[in-house]
Scaffold this active site. Structure first.
Site, mmCIF file in Angstrom:
data_model
loop_
_atom_site.group_PDB
_atom_site.id
_atom_site.type_symbol
_atom_site.label_atom_id
_atom_site.label_comp_id
_atom_site.label_asym_id
_atom_site.label_seq_id
_atom_site.Cartn_x
_atom_site.Cartn_y
_atom_site.Cartn_z
ATOM 1 N N THR A 175 3.165 -4.069 5.552
ATOM 2 C CA THR A 175 4.084 -3.158 4.870
ATOM 3 C C THR A 175 3.854 -1.725 5.323
ATOM 4 O O THR A 175 4.803 -0.956 5.522
ATOM 5 C CB THR A 175 3.902 -3.259 3.345
ATOM 6 O OG1 THR A 175 4.133 -4.611 2.934
ATOM 7 C CG2 THR A 175 4.877 -2.341 2.620
ATOM 8 N N GLY A 176 2.585 -1.351 5.512
ATOM 9 C CA GLY A 176 2.266 0.005 5.945
ATOM 10 C C GLY A 176 2.890 0.343 7.288
ATOM 11 O O GLY A 176 3.456 1.431 7.463
ATOM 12 N N ASN A 207 6.033 -6.357 -2.913
ATOM 13 C CA ASN A 207 5.824 -7.665 -2.309
ATOM 14 C C ASN A 207 6.031 -8.750 -3.362
ATOM 15 O O ASN A 207 5.488 -8.656 -4.465
ATOM 16 C CB ASN A 207 4.386 -7.738 -1.752
ATOM 17 C CG ASN A 207 4.190 -8.925 -0.839
ATOM 18 O OD1 ASN A 207 4.577 -10.048 -1.179
ATOM 19 N ND2 ASN A 207 3.598 -8.705 0.314
ATOM 20 N N PRO A 208 6.819 -9.792 -3.066
ATOM 21 C CA PRO A 208 7.055 -10.856 -4.056
ATOM 22 C C PRO A 208 5.778 -11.487 -4.603
ATOM 23 O O PRO A 208 5.753 -11.932 -5.757
ATOM 24 C CB PRO A 208 7.887 -11.877 -3.270
ATOM 25 C CG PRO A 208 8.635 -11.043 -2.282
ATOM 26 C CD PRO A 208 7.659 -9.975 -1.867
ATOM 27 N N SER A 209 4.705 -11.512 -3.806
ATOM 28 C CA SER A 209 3.453 -12.086 -4.305
ATOM 29 C C SER A 209 2.927 -11.296 -5.498
ATOM 30 O O SER A 209 2.323 -11.860 -6.420
ATOM 31 C CB SER A 209 2.403 -12.122 -3.191
ATOM 32 O OG SER A 209 2.066 -10.820 -2.763
ATOM 33 N N HIS A 224 -1.716 -10.317 8.758
ATOM 34 C CA HIS A 224 -1.701 -8.971 9.323
ATOM 35 C C HIS A 224 -2.979 -8.703 10.120
ATOM 36 O O HIS A 224 -4.029 -9.258 9.834
ATOM 37 C CB HIS A 224 -1.576 -7.927 8.210
ATOM 38 C CG HIS A 224 -0.421 -8.165 7.290
ATOM 39 N ND1 HIS A 224 0.864 -8.362 7.747
ATOM 40 C CD2 HIS A 224 -0.348 -8.242 5.933
ATOM 41 C CE1 HIS A 224 1.671 -8.538 6.720
ATOM 42 N NE2 HIS A 224 0.963 -8.480 5.615
ATOM 43 N N ASN A 238 3.872 -1.507 -2.079
ATOM 44 C CA ASN A 238 3.447 -2.608 -2.940
ATOM 45 C C ASN A 238 3.023 -2.208 -4.344
ATOM 46 O O ASN A 238 1.968 -2.629 -4.844
ATOM 47 C CB ASN A 238 2.344 -3.416 -2.242
ATOM 48 C CG ASN A 238 2.837 -4.062 -0.962
ATOM 49 O OD1 ASN A 238 4.014 -4.409 -0.845
ATOM 50 N ND2 ASN A 238 1.951 -4.204 0.018
#
Length: 357
Positions: free
Chosen positions: A279-280, A191-193, A327, A169
């Site tokens: 993601t991790g 990440n898109p955010s 998450h 990210n």
């Protein structure tokens, strides 16, 4: 009658005295009945205290299962890697390519399957022509999470010494962070955010975005363009931005939703019931398929340091909280900790000793 009243008078006086004495005793010993207190509401001091108690229990449990004297268990590693590869196929499916997502096929979003996207000639043309991990088996990989445990860790040299370094990210690498997190990057996710929050969804000036990617060199930029439909436009704008600026930085590729569905199912079957893996965890899973030795840094989901119990921030660069409704970081960490205990992955907690030359 008068005589009778005189006889009862001492009894009445004694009873009155006892009654007064009894109430005096209650008052001075703070046992007078009080209204029942309300249950502490979320955000109150009591609630925070309860959260702290829960975290302390989880931290204690985690440290009981953690050993800094780690040794790889080759049989356990091969068994887990074989199982993961047979279910998820990261080598051939992790990234969208022209071979695994042909022209005219439908891309099914892993987060919303009711809205498939047809692969048009324009979309097909920007897919990777071949899988970047096709013939890759890296000797050592460092997956760098962004946990606050990396602050003042001096882990930068160890991270840089890995053959393949994965970051999550678009984390900052400058401003003195290099000593703790290194600067070598072979793959970084976006990440898109983050693209919306930091770069206005790439709807305005785009050069700041391109310039912010310079620290990552020629790394792969992994974009989850097909997790949800609303992520596609901004991810495509990121791709075209890099193309328009002459690819002055990382090479953009797209995370394959088919791989994500397989990976989510794999971890659900092992008890992880979050909406989707973080993601991790996705990157740690990818590393387990393409790397012989997997090292995890910055994976510590608590706000207390495991060694001296001092407070630490959520990330090594800020204190912003992750999305807990999506998450389940502590649960994910339990699964990774189990793999650490089995000698499959090496989780690094705390400070690193600088490499001696």
């Amino acid at each position: 009658m008068k005589t009778r009243m005189l006889c009862l008078l001492p009894v009445i006086l004694v009873c009155s005295f006892c009654s007064v004495a009894f109430w005096f005793f209650l008052t001075n010993n703070n046992v007078i009945t009080r209204p029942v207190s309300k249950i502490p509401q979320k955000g109150s001091d009591a609630s925070e205290s309860c959260k702290g108690c829960k975290d302390s229990v989880l931290i204690t449990k985690a440290l009981e299962n953690y050993s800094s004297k780690w040794k790889k268990q080759e049989a356990n590693f091969k068994k887990f890697r074989s199982l993961l590869s047979s279910k998820c196929h990261a080598v051939s499916k992790a990234v969208v390519t022209q071979s695994n997502t042909p022209l005219g096929s439908n891309v099914v979003y892993d987060g919303e399957r009711r809205k498939p996207l047809q692969v048009t000639p324009a979309l097909f043309s920007i897919f990777a022509k071949e899988q970047p991990f096709r013939n890759a088996t890296f000797e050592s990989c460092a997956v760098v999470g962004n946990g606050g445990i990396l602050s003042n860790s001096s882990c930068g040299q160890k991270i840089n010494s890995a053959q393949f370094v994965i970051r999550c990210n678009l984390p900052p690498l400058g401003n003195g962070h290099e000593q703790d997190v290194g600067n070598k990057t072979n793959l970084v996710t976006a990440n898109p955010s983050i693209l919306h929050e930091k770069y206005s969804g790439l709807m305005d000036r785009r050069r700041p975005f391109v310039e912010s990617l310079r620290p990552y060199g020629q790394a792969l930029l992994l974009l989850p363009a097909f997790s949800y439909a609303h992520n596609t436009p901004v991810s495509l704008r990121a791709f075209y931005t890099l193309e328009d600026f002459g690819r002055e930085g990382p090479l953009p590729v797209f995370l394959n939703p088919d791989y994500m569905r397989r990976l989510s199912k794999f971890w659900r079957e092992r008890g992880l019931n979050s909406v989707r893996p973080s993601t991790g965890l996705i990157m740690a899973s990818l590393a387990l398929e393409i790397c012989t030795n997997v090292h995890l840094y910055g994976f510590w989901p608590f706000n207390k340091h495991p060694h001296d119990n001092r407070s630490i921030t959520n990330h090594y660069y800020d204190d912003r909280e992750s999305k807990k409704n999506v998450h389940s970081m502590p649960t994910e960490f339990e699964h990774l900790l189990k793999l650490h205990k089995q000698g499959v992955v090496h989780i690094h907690l705390g400070d690193c000793q600088p490499n001696r030359r």
